[in-house]
Write a protein that holds these residues in place. Structure first.
Motif, PDB file in Angstrom:
ATOM      1  N   MET A 138       0.842  -1.187   0.000  1.00 29.01           N
ATOM      2  CA  MET A 138       0.000   0.000   0.000  1.00 29.01           C
ATOM      3  C   MET A 138       0.882   1.244   0.000  1.00 29.01           C
ATOM      4  O   MET A 138       1.906   1.293   0.655  1.00 29.01           O
ATOM      5  N   ASN A 139       0.492   2.247  -0.726  1.00 30.56           N
ATOM      6  CA  ASN A 139       1.205   3.513  -0.783  1.00 30.56           C
ATOM      7  C   ASN A 139       0.933   4.297   0.492  1.00 30.56           C
ATOM      8  O   ASN A 139      -0.137   4.842   0.684  1.00 30.56           O
ATOM      9  N   ARG A 140       1.915   4.369   1.383  1.00 31.43           N
ATOM     10  CA  ARG A 140       1.720   5.025   2.674  1.00 31.43           C
ATOM     11  C   ARG A 140       2.150   6.486   2.604  1.00 31.43           C
ATOM     12  O   ARG A 140       3.088   6.834   1.910  1.00 31.43           O
ATOM     13  N   VAL A 141       1.447   7.335   3.357  1.00 26.90           N
ATOM     14  CA  VAL A 141       1.740   8.754   3.413  1.00 26.90           C
ATOM     15  C   VAL A 141       2.280   9.038   4.805  1.00 26.90           C
ATOM     16  O   VAL A 141       1.666   8.661   5.793  1.00 26.90           O
ATOM     17  N   LYS A 142       3.438   9.677   4.896  1.00 28.28           N
ATOM     18  CA  LYS A 142       4.058   9.913   6.196  1.00 28.28           C
ATOM     19  C   LYS A 142       4.133  11.395   6.500  1.00 28.28           C
ATOM     20  O   LYS A 142       4.318  12.213   5.617  1.00 28.28           O
ATOM     21  N   ARG A 143       4.007  11.701   7.765  1.00 34.10           N
ATOM     22  CA  ARG A 143       4.166  13.050   8.289  1.00 34.10           C
ATOM     23  C   ARG A 143       3.277  14.089   7.615  1.00 34.10           C
ATOM     24  O   ARG A 143       3.668  15.221   7.420  1.00 34.10           O
ATOM     25  N   ARG A 144       2.113  13.717   7.251  1.00 32.19           N
ATOM     26  CA  ARG A 144       1.155  14.657   6.671  1.00 32.19           C
ATOM     27  C   ARG A 144       0.095  14.943   7.727  1.00 32.19           C
ATOM     28  O   ARG A 144      -0.245  14.075   8.515  1.00 32.19           O
ATOM     29  N   ARG A 145      -0.435  16.145   7.717  1.00 30.83           N
ATOM     30  CA  ARG A 145      -1.434  16.540   8.700  1.00 30.83           C
ATOM     31  C   ARG A 145      -2.765  16.750   7.997  1.00 30.83           C
ATOM     32  O   ARG A 145      -2.862  17.521   7.039  1.00 30.83           O
ATOM     33  N   VAL A 146      -3.793  16.067   8.500  1.00 32.69           N
ATOM     34  CA  VAL A 146      -5.131  16.159   7.939  1.00 32.69           C
ATOM     35  C   VAL A 146      -6.055  16.724   9.003  1.00 32.69           C
ATOM     36  O   VAL A 146      -6.055  16.266  10.153  1.00 32.69           O
ATOM     37  N   ARG A 195     -11.145   9.467  10.730  1.00 31.30           N
ATOM     38  CA  ARG A 195      -9.847   9.409  11.418  1.00 31.30           C
ATOM     39  C   ARG A 195      -9.177   8.066  11.157  1.00 31.30           C
ATOM     40  O   ARG A 195      -7.994   8.002  10.821  1.00 31.30           O
ATOM     41  N   SER A 196      -9.932   6.995  11.318  1.00 28.59           N
ATOM     42  CA  SER A 196      -9.382   5.660  11.114  1.00 28.59           C
ATOM     43  C   SER A 196      -8.851   5.493   9.688  1.00 28.59           C
ATOM     44  O   SER A 196      -7.757   4.953   9.472  1.00 28.59           O
ATOM     45  N   LEU A 197      -9.622   5.970   8.717  1.00 29.00           N
ATOM     46  CA  LEU A 197      -9.203   5.856   7.314  1.00 29.00           C
ATOM     47  C   LEU A 197      -7.925   6.664   7.050  1.00 29.00           C
ATOM     48  O   LEU A 197      -6.981   6.168   6.422  1.00 29.00           O
ATOM     49  N   ILE A 198      -7.881   7.880   7.526  1.00 30.11           N
ATOM     50  CA  ILE A 198      -6.714   8.740   7.313  1.00 30.11           C
ATOM     51  C   ILE A 198      -5.490   8.172   8.033  1.00 30.11           C
ATOM     52  O   ILE A 198      -4.381   8.146   7.488  1.00 30.11           O
ATOM     53  N   GLU A 199      -5.681   7.703   9.258  1.00 25.17           N
ATOM     54  CA  GLU A 199      -4.550   7.143   9.997  1.00 25.17           C
ATOM     55  C   GLU A 199      -4.014   5.881   9.320  1.00 25.17           C
ATOM     56  O   GLU A 199      -2.828   5.582   9.433  1.00 25.17           O
ATOM     57  N   SER A 200      -4.873   5.160   8.586  1.00 19.42           N
ATOM     58  CA  SER A 200      -4.395   3.976   7.861  1.00 19.42           C
ATOM     59  C   SER A 200      -3.406   4.359   6.765  1.00 19.42           C
ATOM     60  O   SER A 200      -2.639   3.519   6.296  1.00 19.42           O
ATOM     61  N   GLU A 257      -1.227  12.187  10.287  1.00 20.82           N
ATOM     62  CA  GLU A 257      -1.663  12.701  11.584  1.00 20.82           C
ATOM     63  C   GLU A 257      -3.013  13.389  11.395  1.00 20.82           C
ATOM     64  O   GLU A 257      -3.232  14.078  10.401  1.00 20.82           O
ATOM     65  N   VAL A 258      -3.917  13.227  12.367  1.00 21.96           N
ATOM     66  CA  VAL A 258      -5.264  13.779  12.249  1.00 21.96           C
ATOM     67  C   VAL A 258      -5.558  14.734  13.398  1.00 21.96           C
ATOM     68  O   VAL A 258      -5.264  14.456  14.557  1.00 21.96           O
ATOM     69  N   THR A 259      -6.149  15.868  13.053  1.00 18.84           N
ATOM     70  CA  THR A 259      -6.710  16.805  14.016  1.00 18.84           C
ATOM     71  C   THR A 259      -8.187  16.926  13.680  1.00 18.84           C
ATOM     72  O   THR A 259      -8.559  16.913  12.511  1.00 18.84           O
ATOM     73  N   GLU A 260      -9.045  17.017  14.712  1.00 14.47           N
ATOM     74  CA  GLU A 260     -10.494  17.036  14.494  1.00 14.47           C
ATOM     75  C   GLU A 260     -11.128  18.340  14.959  1.00 14.47           C
ATOM     76  O   GLU A 260     -10.696  18.933  15.941  1.00 14.47           O
TER      77      GLU A 260
END
Length: 126
Positions: A1-9, A23-28, A32-35
């Motif tokens: 899987m193409n992983r994305v690192k150190r990105r903030r969503v 959150r679960s989908l983005i963290e997969s 990093e997730v902020t809500e």
């Protein structure tokens, strides 16, 4: 899987269950997730500016301000991150508004997790 690192969503939705799923989908993807639970919180988090936002995922209908209102204000303030606008109430007027945002996509609810992940991965990999 193409992983994305150190990105903030930044995820904004007044429905807690939807925020948990997003959150679960983005963290997969390794991001990093902020809500934000409403439009007011979203404005504060975007105005904070301490950490850059690589992707904004926002619902349209939320208390205090709609996701589109906040996104338009963010664009007016010079923020250029891509935006995924999610809604169960899409129409031509909303599609036109989202197109005006540039680097934005309207994703109608309900959507499939793989559909959301594909969009998020594309935006975060750019």
């Amino acid at each position: 899987m193409n992983r994305v690192k150190r990105r903030r969503v930044l995820i904004a939705d007044d429905n807690e269950d939807m925020r948990v799923v997003l959150r679960s989908l983005i963290e997969s993807l390794g991001a990093e997730v902020t809500e934000a639970a409403n439009g007011g919180d979203l404005v504060i988090l975007l105005a904070d500016g301490q950490e850059p936002v690589d992707l904004l995922v926002t619902d349209v209908r939320m208390p205090w301000a709609t996701g589109v209102q906040v996104a338009l204000s963010a664009r007016g303030a010079g923020l250029t991150m891509p935006i995924i606008v999610i809604t169960a109430f899409g129409d031509d007027r909303l599609r036109d508004l989202v197109q005006q945002l540039g680097a934005a996509t309207l994703l109608p609810k309900p959507f499939r997790p793989d559909e959301f992940l594909s969009l998020a991965r594309t935006f975060l990999s750019a």
